[in-house]
Design an enzyme around this catalytic site. Structure first.
Site, PDB file in Angstrom:
ATOM      1  N   LYS A  54       0.876  -1.045  -0.013  1.00 37.58           N
ATOM      2  CA  LYS A  54      -0.011   0.056  -0.174  1.00 37.58           C
ATOM      3  C   LYS A  54       0.929   1.179   0.098  1.00 37.58           C
ATOM      4  CE  LYS A  54      -4.004  -2.366   1.999  1.00 37.58           C
ATOM      5  NZ  LYS A  54      -4.549  -2.549   3.279  1.00 37.58           N
ATOM      6  N   GLN A  98      -5.180  -1.283   9.606  1.00 37.34           N
ATOM      7  CA  GLN A  98      -4.923  -2.551   8.835  1.00 37.34           C
ATOM      8  C   GLN A  98      -5.463  -3.478   9.947  1.00 37.34           C
ATOM      9  OE1 GLN A  98      -3.646  -3.326   5.793  1.00 37.34           O
ATOM     10  NE2 GLN A  98      -4.415  -5.471   6.460  1.00 37.34           N
ATOM     11  N   ASP A 121     -11.358   2.741   3.764  1.00 34.53           N
ATOM     12  CA  ASP A 121     -11.698   1.287   3.510  1.00 34.53           C
ATOM     13  C   ASP A 121     -13.132   1.266   3.468  1.00 34.53           C
ATOM     14  OD1 ASP A 121      -9.931  -0.631   3.593  1.00 34.53           O
ATOM     15  OD2 ASP A 121      -9.507  -0.808   5.692  1.00 34.53           O
TER      16      ASP A 121
END
Ligand code: NDP
Length: 294
Positions: A54, A98, A121
């Site tokens: 990422k 995460q 997200d």
């Protein structure tokens, strides 16, 4: 019949090229450099790999990347404090924590602490609610990637029968919602579904997000159907040597590709699209925060 392979690597590159062009336009026309902050807790090796990818890809499309590592023993209040700091930072347009988080931390509480406008997200309850009600929120990256691949492969999907196997909050449910928005007629299957083979056999579009290696059998696939395999499962591969493994999806690829019209491989299908859509969401979030449409 052998299915057309939907090349997620190539498509993800196209998405990233589009993101890079948008980032350039934001910088040159509006003086804004989008920023994505990634917070990782603990040292889970798979999470470390995802986060490294990422961070690298964020830099490659010209965005600012902020990366925070916290020990596995960090307490929830400290983690939420970091999220609140990032919420208040104007240089940060997107925040990703995460997952999974260590067991002593309430994941839902951390997700709820993220400013929904920066929730790239798309897991915040405000964004799930906006997706469910046809609003303009941030959409979870993996289902968004599947939607883009389906649109690219099929064009108009109106009236098609679609099945989503799996009903998780991060893949199955938002995927079904997106397919509904694409005017498909939806079935959502799960572990209590009675005759999965018959349900799959009637679908023009199959999205498998179960987490069980090759459980969707090729023989179930309707001839000509489009198959999107979200699953990532590591299985033993003795043919490669002792102790070796390989990745397979949730669909029995070798037999399914003989019946499907189009299919995503694993690896190289949905996987690469997820990070590309994270970057795309960061551009969307930046534009929304500044009231800009590109
Ligand atoms: P979850 O474990 O959260 O959900 C799995 C779903 O599958 C559940 O809804 C479960 O049903 C259903 N299920 C389990 N067994 C069966 C069965 N026998 N028949 C029908 N349905 C069943 O998984 P995720 O949604 O998080 O992930 C699914 C897969 O996708 C995993 O392999 C994961 O690694 C992969 N993934 C890939 C991503 C990518 O970037 N490519 C991103 C995210 C996930 P029930 O609700 O009844 O328990």
């Amino acid at each position: 019949m052998t299915a057309k392979l939907i090349d997620g690597k190539e498509f993800a590159q196209r998405v990233r090229d589009g993101v890079a062009a948008d980032v350039e336009a934001l910088k040159t026309k509006h003086g804004i450099a989008p920023g994505l902050a990634v917070v990782i807790v603990g040292e889970d090796p798979a999470s470390q790999v995802y986060v490294r990818n990422k961070v690298r890809q964020t830099g490659e499309v010209g965005m600012n990347s902020f990366h925070f590592e916290m020990g596995a023993d960090v307490d929830q209040a400290t983690l939420i404090g970091k999220v609140e700091e990032l919420n208040a930072d104007p240089a940060v347009n997107g925040i990703l924590v995460q997952l999974p988080l260590p067991k002593h931390i309430d994941e839902a509480a951390v997700i709820e602490a993220i400013d929904p406008a920066k929730d790239v997200d798309g897991f915040h309850v405000i964004n799930s609610g906006l997706l469910a009600t046809g609003g303009n929120g941030l959409v979870p990256c993996t289902p968004l990637g599947c939607k883009l691949m389906l649109e690219d492969t099929l064009g108009d999907t109106s009236g098609k029968k679609a099945i989503v196997v799996g009903r998780s909050n991060i893949v199955g449910k938002p995927m079904a919602q997106l397919l509904l928005d694409m005017n498909c007629t939806i079935t959502i299957a799960h572990s209590r579904t009675k005759d999965l083979a018959a349900e799959v056999a009637s679908a023009d579009i199959v999205v498998a997000a179960v987490g069980r290696a090759e459980m969707v059998q090729g023989a179930w696939i309707k001839p000509g159907a489009t198959v999107i395999d979200v699953g990532i499962n590591r299985v033993p591969a003795p043919e490669k040597g002792e102790g070796k493994t390989r990745l397979v999806g949730d669909v029995e690829f070798e037999t399914a590709k003989e019946r499907a019209g189009a299919i995503t491989p694993v690896p190289g299908g949905v996987g690469p699209m997820t990070i590309a859509c994270l970057l795309k969401n960061t551009v969307t979030a930046t534009c929304n925060q500044h009231g800009i449409s590109l």
